[in-house]
Design an enzyme around this catalytic site. Structure first.
Site, PDB file in Angstrom:
ATOM      1  N   SER A 108       0.743  -1.035  -0.095  1.00  0.00           N
ATOM      2  CA  SER A 108       0.012   0.041  -0.083  1.00  0.00           C
ATOM      3  C   SER A 108       0.832   1.160   0.054  1.00  0.00           C
ATOM      4  O   SER A 108       1.661   1.516  -1.030  1.00  0.00           O
ATOM      5  CB  SER A 108      -0.953  -0.048   1.132  1.00  0.00           C
ATOM      6  OG  SER A 108      -2.015   0.845   1.069  1.00  0.00           O
ATOM      7  N   HIS A 120      -7.845  -5.526   0.203  1.00  0.00           N
ATOM      8  CA  HIS A 120      -6.367  -4.586   0.315  1.00  0.00           C
ATOM      9  C   HIS A 120      -5.650  -5.333   1.414  1.00  0.00           C
ATOM     10  O   HIS A 120      -4.347  -5.467   1.419  1.00  0.00           O
ATOM     11  CB  HIS A 120      -6.566  -3.283   0.586  1.00  0.00           C
ATOM     12  CG  HIS A 120      -5.672  -2.247   0.397  1.00  0.00           C
ATOM     13  ND1 HIS A 120      -5.031  -1.852  -0.581  1.00  0.00           N
ATOM     14  CD2 HIS A 120      -4.933  -1.571   1.529  1.00  0.00           C
ATOM     15  CE1 HIS A 120      -4.049  -1.237  -0.430  1.00  0.00           C
ATOM     16  NE2 HIS A 120      -4.042  -0.867   0.887  1.00  0.00           N
TER      17      HIS A 120
END
Length: 455
Positions: A226, A431
């Protein structure tokens, strides 16, 4: 109650009236109440009502989020959710430090302090090994803990150490391990005047230089998750000299372009991040979700006070990253919440919000006048991704609500040396699954290990 958790997530420190900052949130309040609060009163079974509501909240917050929210796998996995979640609270890992955790599972630990050119004092952790160095960098609101809290069977740092690699774990300025500066205390506004741009320009180069020297000038392999990928793209595009110090980059859920991010919370709040940052500056609040006594107390209240609170706490994670009850190790959630959030600056969030609104990957927007002074142009310059010559592997998922596959495809088209692009072939892999999923070793990390060995 879900509205309360959003307020908690946004204004954890001293509580302002968010309706004045985000009119859009205020407008959705009635919808959320109708979809969430009323069913709890109308249904005789509180748990049934809460479960029914789980599929309504995303639509109430952001109407065009794609359906279905849950796969059959997710719905089946929910049966064990409540028992597993409560069982996790007896896990001593919830309150252990990074050193205590790695030592508990039989790994050596070293800690170093790296001082950046602009004076930030960063904690750099190491699990020593005989093979080439591998540097792990966490995401927004995370820390080095992110790569071990999945446990010894699934934590990436452990798996790399088992394979013999010399594992280094970075901590960005402002997180719980790196809240220090040579002259400016965290209580001052100047300490928090940074976004992920400075993490890429200052923090990563400083830590990479340290590792490079410590390893005898052996190029390292970089793995980011990320924001750890965002900062890397900043560094590599603006400091091409690091081609000689980094031989490979593996991007787990890469975040650069965010125009297609589907997270209802992120999209809902992105227009107001600049307003929020300005307001918090006036109020003397510069840090977002710090790892302090107040945050830990509120986490315990929100995530540990009854079955409905537990549903809400986990559901908040899903609303940000995408749904996946099937891969989520529910019994490990208390450990996750025990180590996250680790703190960040308000400016980091504002910078991501700008990216969503502009649909570009560019430097921080200070407004046309200050942009002209800083950059020589009224619009911030885009990061020159074409400068990056380091071999890069991109790993993404269709169900990631932050790193959308369309944005990853755009990133891929801009990078000149992508050696591998891998779409996770599992429904609802989101995610956070890249670091927390129960089967992440077989889903992702086996491929990571193969790429590391090959390159």
């Amino acid at each position: 109650m879900f509205y309360i958790i959003i307020i908690y997530l946004l204004q954890i420190t001293q509580g302002q009236l968010l309706s004045k900052v985000f009119p859009l949130i205020a407008k959705t309040t009635d919808t959320i109440v109708n979809e969430f609060v009323n069913p709890l009163g109308d249904e005789g079974d509180l748990i049934t009502a809460a479960l029914n509501t789980l599929t309504k909240i995303p639509k109430a917050l952001f109407g065009h989020v794609e359906e279905p929210y849950f796969s059959n796998t997710n719905l089946q996995a929910m049966d064990a959710f409540f028992i597993d979640f409560k069982a996790g609270y007896i896990n001593e890992d919830v309150n252990m430090t990074f050193k205590q955790l790695v030592n508990k599972y039989g790994y050596d630990f070293e800690k170093y302090e790296v001082v950046t050119k602009d004076g930030y004092m960063l904690s750099l952790f190491r699990i020593p090994g005989d093979r080439n160095p591998v540097f792990l960098m966490h995401g927004l609101l995370g820390s080095a803990d992110d790569f071990i809290i999945a446990g010894p069977k699934n934590g990436l740092a452990y798996l790399l150490a088992d394979a013999g690699y010399d594992v280094w774990l970075g901590n960005a300025r402002g997180n719980k391990h790196s809240r220090a500066h040579v002259s400016v205390p965290p209580s001052k506004a100047a300490f928090w005047d940074f976004s992920w741009h400075e993490i890429g320009i200052e923090d990563l180069p400083s830590m990479i230089d340290f590792i490079f020297e410590k390893s005898g000038e052996i190029p390292l392999k970089y793995i980011g998750h990320s924001q750890g990928t965002t900062a890397f793209f900043v560094m590599a595009s603006m400091k091409p000299e690091y081609d000689k110090k980094v031989s490979l980059m593996i991007a787990l859920s890469p975040v650069a372009f965010m125009g297609n991010a589907r997270s209802p919370i992120v999209r809902l709040l992105s227009p107001g991040t600049m307003v929020l940052e300005g307001l918090t500056k006036r109020l003397g609040i510069y840090e977002f979700l710090p790892d302090d006594h107040l945050t830990r107390t509120l986490k315990q209240i929100v995530c540990g006070a009854g079955i409905t609170a537990e549903i809400i706490c986990s559901n908040t994670v899903f609303l940000v990253s995408g749904y996946d009850f099937g891969q989520l190790n529910v019994s490990n959630l208390p450990v996750v919440f025990g180590h996250l959030p680790a703190g960040a600056s308000m400016k980091q969030l504002a910078h991501y919000g700008q990216g969503i609104m502009s649909e570009e990957f560019r430097q921080y927007d200070y407004g046309s006048m200050e942009n002209s002074e800083r950059y020589g142009t009224m619009v911030p310059p885009t990061y020159p991704l074409n400068n990056i010559k380091i071999p890069i592997s991109l790993m993404f998922s269709d169900s990631d609500w932050l790193a959308d596959k369309r944005d990853v495809a755009r990133l891929n088209s801009k990078l000149p040396n992508v050696i591998d692009i891998y779409r996770i072939p599992y429904e609802n892999f989101n995610h956070v699954d890249f670091i927390l999923a129960r089967d992440v070793k077989t889903l992702v990390y086996e491929r990571v290990l193969k790429i590391l060995a090959k390159h």
